[in-house]
Write an enzyme that holds these catalytic residues in place. Structure first.
Site, mmCIF file in Angstrom:
data_model
loop_
_atom_site.group_PDB
_atom_site.id
_atom_site.type_symbol
_atom_site.label_atom_id
_atom_site.label_comp_id
_atom_site.label_asym_id
_atom_site.label_seq_id
_atom_site.Cartn_x
_atom_site.Cartn_y
_atom_site.Cartn_z
ATOM 1 N N CYS A 1 2.612 -8.359 16.308
ATOM 2 C CA CYS A 1 4.046 -7.656 16.252
ATOM 3 C C CYS A 1 4.979 -9.001 16.380
ATOM 4 C CB CYS A 1 4.118 -7.133 17.423
ATOM 5 S SG CYS A 1 2.970 -5.665 17.707
ATOM 6 N N HIS B 1 -1.892 -3.130 17.825
ATOM 7 C CA HIS B 1 -2.934 -3.794 17.380
ATOM 8 C C HIS B 1 -4.376 -3.865 18.108
ATOM 9 C CE1 HIS B 1 0.596 -5.472 15.231
ATOM 10 N NE2 HIS B 1 -0.326 -5.662 14.275
ATOM 11 N N LYS C 1 -5.443 -3.116 6.668
ATOM 12 C CA LYS C 1 -6.364 -4.129 5.785
ATOM 13 C C LYS C 1 -7.630 -4.317 6.408
ATOM 14 C CE LYS C 1 -5.321 -8.731 4.333
ATOM 15 N NZ LYS C 1 -4.502 -9.691 4.206
ATOM 16 N N CYS D 1 2.225 -10.642 21.468
ATOM 17 C CA CYS D 1 1.398 -10.397 20.294
ATOM 18 C C CYS D 1 1.626 -10.794 19.111
ATOM 19 C CB CYS D 1 1.560 -8.658 20.265
ATOM 20 S SG CYS D 1 0.441 -8.115 18.783
ATOM 21 N N HIS E 1 0.632 -1.255 0.047
ATOM 22 C CA HIS E 1 0.111 -0.172 -0.007
ATOM 23 C C HIS E 1 0.718 0.960 0.080
ATOM 24 C CE1 HIS E 1 0.902 0.542 4.115
ATOM 25 N NE2 HIS E 1 0.410 -0.438 4.555
ATOM 26 N N HIS F 1 4.013 1.461 2.001
ATOM 27 C CA HIS F 1 5.373 0.608 1.528
ATOM 28 C C HIS F 1 5.825 1.354 0.500
ATOM 29 C CE1 HIS F 1 2.504 -2.663 2.935
ATOM 30 N NE2 HIS F 1 3.495 -2.595 3.979
ATOM 31 N N CYS G 1 -1.923 -4.495 23.060
ATOM 32 C CA CYS G 1 -0.810 -4.212 22.309
ATOM 33 C C CYS G 1 -1.186 -2.662 21.608
ATOM 34 C CB CYS G 1 -0.610 -5.154 21.164
ATOM 35 S SG CYS G 1 0.121 -4.485 19.841
ATOM 36 N N LYS H 1 -5.634 5.220 11.385
ATOM 37 C CA LYS H 1 -4.849 4.222 11.027
ATOM 38 C C LYS H 1 -4.995 3.654 9.481
ATOM 39 C CE LYS H 1 -1.462 1.470 12.882
ATOM 40 N NZ LYS H 1 -0.961 0.570 13.640
HETATM 41 N N1 MSP Z 1 9.058 -6.978 8.192
HETATM 42 C C1 MSP Z 1 9.106 -5.880 8.998
HETATM 43 C C2 MSP Z 1 10.526 -5.238 8.895
HETATM 44 C C3 MSP Z 1 11.697 -5.878 8.844
HETATM 45 S S1 MSP Z 1 12.997 -5.007 8.648
HETATM 46 C C4 MSP Z 1 14.248 -5.787 8.805
HETATM 47 C C5 MSP Z 1 7.855 -5.111 8.821
HETATM 48 N N2 MSP Z 1 7.211 -5.215 7.619
HETATM 49 S S2 MSP Z 1 5.844 -4.407 7.194
HETATM 50 O O1 MSP Z 1 5.464 -4.905 5.911
HETATM 51 O O2 MSP Z 1 5.188 -4.201 8.099
HETATM 52 O O3 MSP Z 1 6.407 -2.895 6.778
HETATM 53 C C6 MSP Z 1 6.716 -1.840 7.749
HETATM 54 C C7 MSP Z 1 7.191 -0.621 7.047
HETATM 55 O O4 MSP Z 1 6.368 -0.171 5.739
HETATM 56 C C8 MSP Z 1 7.357 0.493 7.746
HETATM 57 O O5 MSP Z 1 8.407 0.694 8.914
HETATM 58 C C9 MSP Z 1 7.262 1.572 6.608
HETATM 59 O O6 MSP Z 1 8.560 1.557 6.046
HETATM 60 C C10 MSP Z 1 6.295 1.166 5.668
HETATM 61 N N3 MSP Z 1 4.691 1.532 6.224
HETATM 62 C C11 MSP Z 1 3.905 0.807 6.500
HETATM 63 N N4 MSP Z 1 2.770 1.473 6.577
HETATM 64 C C12 MSP Z 1 3.015 2.594 6.690
HETATM 65 C C13 MSP Z 1 2.163 3.779 6.832
HETATM 66 N N5 MSP Z 1 0.978 3.834 6.964
HETATM 67 N N6 MSP Z 1 2.972 4.891 6.654
HETATM 68 C C14 MSP Z 1 4.256 5.124 6.219
HETATM 69 N N7 MSP Z 1 5.016 3.937 6.134
HETATM 70 C C15 MSP Z 1 4.479 2.736 6.339
HETATM 71 O O7 MSP Z 1 7.791 -4.385 9.846
#
Ligand code: MSP
Length: 639
Positions: free
Chosen positions: A130, A147, A299, A127, A19, A22, A144, A296
């Site tokens: 997390c 979540h 999904k 959790c 999304h 990412h 948490c 927030k």
């Molecule tokens: N797999 C772990 C990261 C491991 S790194 C060694 C993880 N994955 S995640 O799919 O949840 O991705 C989290 C990251 O996605 C956030 O740190 C950020 O980079 C990005 N984002 C996910 N949602 C976001 C927002 N709503 N806003 C901005 N960035 C966000 O955590």
């Protein structure tokens, strides 16, 4: 190139499709990578997917696939998305890669040999979302905070990493390297967390509970905790321990993450590195969260914003520009499509797009597309030059400290100045009175645009390259470095300057509603499907006579809202009536080369006889004239 730069994004969990959150992190990493490339610096840009753990198994079960099939599918979605967002990474790592798994086992063995891993019984609140245990102090009303669920109480024997041993070292390191974690608010957050005693980290899961993970090298009955596995991707991707890439790039490592994963990156990872005998990374760069109308995005709430939905409607570069310009690095931002539309219309279509289009039209009209030699410059010219050159220094400073939105603001400041310079120099008046002065003014406009185009490349690579091509420069994109941009007058165009349709067409206000209606119906893109056209023979096709034409005149047709009367040069002059009024300004069309069907039977439209038809493509963004990519002779046959 003396220096190196290594940038990483988080490796994303494959339990959900990508999304805008990412997309934001990955676009920022791409932008920084491109900025360092033109600095010029040798760079390495890593992204990838995190594929082990409870969450993934749960998601695979829900989708009725085996974990392997499932992770292959979702990881593929991330990998397929990035090129569509013009993200150009060097390596895409998956935690299921063989080399990565071996590296995790190697590092675990090293940390164990160091005496930093012990076995112990543990009861804690876990959790699943997390994938970690929570201390009571971290829970909010027993839940948490991320979540909003009550963690499960789990009692089991596990392996622990003696993180507590590195607490003081970490505090000292952060204090000695004030920009180790930045911006400052996140450094302070980590330091404040470190004021309490650090607990050791549970780094295993018994196989009786989870098998989808990397088996511990010293106990077959356990797999590695997902964070201990995931963080190691940053060194395994470089070929740790002996890889050349590791030697070259690790000392320059910069991680980019959002605030949600500050703790694993700001605390676990430096301690793990220290224990394994690896130097700490150079910087941890932490950005804020994109929220939807102050809430927030998730999904489960069904309010996830999918990048390609927006790119389809507004175009890639407006989407990239919006994300990079709108968010203050480090702070949260609320996403809204209205804000995107308004930035597109004002910053891109109005300020930048019009600037490029009016400038190039003038070179065409007054100098037939050839850049004139400058004469003596006056105070206003010198001021413009100074602000353009100073912009490069300011831009470099802002980019290096991640003030990405400020770098963009600085570019727009100069765009504004250049627009004002054109207004006050009034080249159209000079054209009648003072050609030498006109040449000097056009030259200053060209040089400032050359700098603007170069500086924009990291943010909007596609549009910046279009600008550079239209300016007729020999080098574009990554080949046009900052030192070259600094050489005022150092690069003459090698081709004629070309006029092309608007870089950023304005967006109608009701586009958002149309998009929503389409998405609601779930039939997005249906109207784009090309119906099976009737086949024609080659002989039939050869009957079409297509020619390149240069538009020499464009004017209104009294009483018509849609039609423009054109005089097109195809070696002879043709009058053509085209339905372009909603999409192009008449003035902007002059000098543009087009493709014309010249052997259509003439028709009379609004009283004007039209002898030919222009080729144009129509999509949701409007109408796009088909143009040759480099200037061609009027009358050249299109084959
Ligand atoms: N797999 C772990 C990261 C491991 S790194 C060694 C993880 N994955 S995640 O799919 O949840 O991705 C989290 C990251 O996605 C956030 O740190 C950020 O980079 C990005 N984002 C996910 N949602 C976001 C927002 N709503 N806003 C901005 N960035 C966000 O955590």
């Amino acid at each position: 190139m003396a220096e190196q730069y290594y940038i990483t994004t988080p490796i994303y969990y494959v339990n959900a499709e990508p999304h805008i959150g990412h997309a934001y992190s990955t676009i920022v990493a791409d932008t920084l990578n491109r900025f360092y490339t033109i600095s010029p610096t040798e760079t390495f840009f890593l992204t990838g997917t995190d594929e082990h753990g409870d969450k993934i198994v749960e998601a695979a079960q829900k989708s009725g696939q085996s974990p392997k099939e499932y992770v292959d599918r979702i990881s593929g979605m991330f990998r397929d998305l990035w090129p569509k967002l013009n993200i150009s990474y060097h390596r895409f790592i998956r935690t299921t890669d063989k080399h990565h798994q071996e590296t995790v086992r190697l590092i675990l063995s090293r940390v164990k040999e160091k005496g930093d891993i012990y076995f112990s019984e543990y009861e804690g609140r876990y959790c699943v979302g997390c994938e970690r245990f929570y201390t009571d102090r971290e829970l909010v009303d027993g839940k948490c905070p991320d979540h909003q669920t009550e963690p499960q109480v789990i009692r089991e024997a596990n392996y622990f990493f003696r993180m507590s041993r590195y607490q003081q070292w970490l505090i000292d390191h952060i204090n000695d390297h004030p920009d180790f974690i930045r911006p400052e608010r996140y450094r302070n957050e980590v330091l404040s967390f470190l004021t309490e005693p650090l607990e050791d980290l549970c780094i295993s899961r018994p196989k009786s509970r989870l098998t989808w993970g990397i088996t511990l090298p010293f106990d077959e009955n356990f797999v590695t905790y997902v964070w201990f596995d995931a963080l190691i991707n940053y060194v395994s991707a470089l070929g740790y321990p002996d890889g050349d890439l590791f030697r070259k790039f690790w000392p320059h490592a910069q991680h980019l993450v959002a605030k949600d994963i500050l703790k694993p990156h700001g605390i676990y990872w430096p301690c793990m590195l220290k224990s394994a005998g690896i130097d700490p990374y150079q910087h941890l760069n932490v950005h804020g969260y994109w929220n939807i109308s102050d809430g927030k995005m998730s999904k489960s709430l069904g309010n996830v914003v999918r990048p390609l939905d927006l790119v389809d409607v507004y175009g890639l570069d407006p989407f990239r520009y919006f994300l990079l310009r709108e968010m203050v690095f480090g702070l949260d931002s609320a996403f809204s499509e209205e804000a995107l539309v308004s930035r597109l219309n004002s910053d891109l279509a109005n300020d930048l797009g019009n600037l490029v289009s009016r400038s190039l039209t003038m070179v065409h009209r007054f100098f037939k597309g050839e850049l004139p030699e400058p004469g003596v410059s006056d105070e206003a010219d010198e001021e413009l030059k100074k602000s353009a050159l100073e912009l490069i220094d300011l831009y470099e400073r802002e980019m290096k400290t991640l003030a990405i939105h400020k770098a963009l603001m600085a570019i727009w400041e100069v765009i504004g100045r250049l627009n004002k310079y054109i207004d006050s120099m009034a080249p159209w008046v000079l054209a009648k009175s003072d050609r030498e002065r006109l040449g000097t003014v056009i030259f200053h406009i060209f040089e400032t645009l050359r700098i603007i185009g170069g500086l924009l490349w990291p943010f909007m690579p596609g549009s910046a390259e279009k600008i550079q091509e239209q300016l007729g420069l020999s080098k574009t994109g990554k080949d046009l470095t900052l030192p070259e941009l600094r050489r005022w007058g150092g690069e003459r165009p090698v081709r004629n300057i070309i006029r092309a349709p608007a870089l950023f067409p304005r967006v109608e206000k009701d586009k958002k509603e149309k998009r929503e209606k389409k998405t609601d119906r779930g039939d997005k893109g249906k109207d784009e499907q090309i119906p099976g056209p009737p086949l024609i023979s080659f002989e039939d096709f050869q009957k079409l006579d297509l020619r390149i034409g240069t538009i020499r005149e464009a004017g209104a047709i009294p009483g018509s809202r849609k039609l423009i009367r054109l005089k097109v040069d195809i070696g002879e002059e043709r009058t053509v009536v085209a339905g372009l009024k909603d999409h192009y300004k008449e003035d902007d069309l002059i000098g543009t080369q087009v493709v014309l069907v010249v052997n259509l039977a003439p028709v009379k439209l609004m009283g004007v006889e039209s002898r030919g038809m222009l080729l144009a493509a129509g999509d949701k963004a409007g109408l796009h004239l088909v143009v040759p990519d480099t200037p061609a002779l009027p009358g050249a046959r299109v084959k």
